[in-house]
Design an enzyme around this catalytic site. Sequence first.
Site, PDB file in Angstrom:
ATOM      1  N   SER A   1       1.006  -1.237  -0.051  1.00  0.00           N
ATOM      2  CA  SER A   1       0.123   0.015   0.005  1.00  0.00           C
ATOM      3  C   SER A   1       0.865   1.128  -0.027  1.00  0.00           C
ATOM      4  O   SER A   1       0.331   2.427  -0.309  1.00  0.00           O
ATOM      5  CB  SER A   1      -0.829   0.020   1.113  1.00  0.00           C
ATOM      6  OG  SER A   1      -0.170  -0.041   2.383  1.00  0.00           O
TER       7      SER A   1
ATOM      8  N   ASP B   1      -2.463   8.235   7.794  1.00  0.00           N
ATOM      9  CA  ASP B   1      -3.445   7.391   8.812  1.00  0.00           C
ATOM     10  C   ASP B   1      -2.632   6.674   9.658  1.00  0.00           C
ATOM     11  O   ASP B   1      -1.381   6.813   9.777  1.00  0.00           O
ATOM     12  CB  ASP B   1      -4.378   6.858   7.887  1.00  0.00           C
ATOM     13  CG  ASP B   1      -3.594   5.729   7.145  1.00  0.00           C
ATOM     14  OD1 ASP B   1      -2.465   5.415   7.185  1.00  0.00           O
ATOM     15  OD2 ASP B   1      -4.173   5.307   5.849  1.00  0.00           O
TER      16      ASP B   1
ATOM     17  N   HIS C   1       0.015   4.835   7.040  1.00  0.00           N
ATOM     18  CA  HIS C   1       0.842   5.486   6.011  1.00  0.00           C
ATOM     19  C   HIS C   1       1.281   7.085   6.023  1.00  0.00           C
ATOM     20  O   HIS C   1       0.776   7.513   6.848  1.00  0.00           O
ATOM     21  CB  HIS C   1      -0.130   5.163   4.800  1.00  0.00           C
ATOM     22  CG  HIS C   1      -0.385   4.058   4.451  1.00  0.00           C
ATOM     23  ND1 HIS C   1      -1.744   3.547   4.988  1.00  0.00           N
ATOM     24  CD2 HIS C   1      -0.018   2.969   3.646  1.00  0.00           C
ATOM     25  CE1 HIS C   1      -2.102   2.311   4.489  1.00  0.00           C
ATOM     26  NE2 HIS C   1      -0.854   1.838   3.816  1.00  0.00           N
TER      27      HIS C   1
END
Length: 369
Positions: free
Chosen positions: A32, A334, A337
């Site tokens: 991600s 978040d 990340h």
Amino acid sequence: MCTQDETIFVLHDQQSNNSAAQSFTNFIFGDSLVDVGNNNYIFTLSKADSSPYGIDFAPSNGQPTGRFTNGRTISDIVGEALGAKSPPPPYLEPNTEANTIRNGINYASGAAGILDDTGLLFIGRVPLREQVSNFEKSREYMVRVIGENGTKEMLKNAMFTITIGSNDILNYIQPSIPFFSQDKLPTDVLQDSMVLHLTTHLKRLHQLGGRKFVVVGVGPLGCIPFARALNLIPAGKCSEQVNQVVRGYNMKLIHSLKTLNNELRSEDYNTTFVYANSYDLFLKLVLNYQLFGLKNADKPCCGGYFPPFACFKGPNQNSSQAACEDRSKFVFWDAYHPTEAANLIVAKALLDGDQTVATPFNIRYLNDL
């Protein structure tokens, strides 16, 4: 007979050598941290396709693209600096092969790991093994369009960026979940398994034509809000237990990359594996964030600091209200990340830093070879 897309590529390949030399092609593999939308096209709990994700991503006018941050990823920023006209599109996006030769392709998938079982709780994800298989399919397309020799020449000059391993370790440190958990491996066995599997995939990419590799080490996961909350770590501190697992893996990865460089460069001197030291870079940023002009390295800009860590826009909110007031001053977007602001700092260092940042040399030097 050529299809319309194939005709475009044949014409593109016939352009001047000067234009070709200035182009930047990047094939991106990972999780991600570099996913740009592949998970939008699979059934998964790991998605970033809703606001406020992408709120600062200019090419989409602030709409979510599948990037797990507010703006650009490190790969986006590096690509721009090296002359990419646009970021490589996600492999799973329809008709994305039309960009293969021009820009490269992004195969990364949120929740993915080096090990196939990593991310099982998120249901859908594309493990690294499958990402490499997808690249092999892309290569077959290239051969149809520009031939085997043209493909080899193009891949020889392309960048191969691999950013993966965080989820393997995050899965390892999480509390066991009934029916999904197994007895945990000793830490050194996990690290060895990760390095062994990653090395196998790197060798496969080399066999398929890759010559310029950037392999990004795992960052200081003990400093991310998720791991700190999980281990009840106070503000301004990191989980040393988690970071110790990461450091052990990174050290073994560095040794493996040195071995690969020695072995494969003896066969083809064009082969280079660069280790990108994201651990030290990001740790320095987290512990000295004010020196970089940032104001917060503890809390995520979006979402909760404790479970479920969700970052989303409420029914009566706009995208700006769902996130912190000044996104350019936060290290974390978040619970997992970094923000675009943090990505910018790390990307610039990887591009032009010394051997403490990237070894045997930085990304810009690798690109210019």
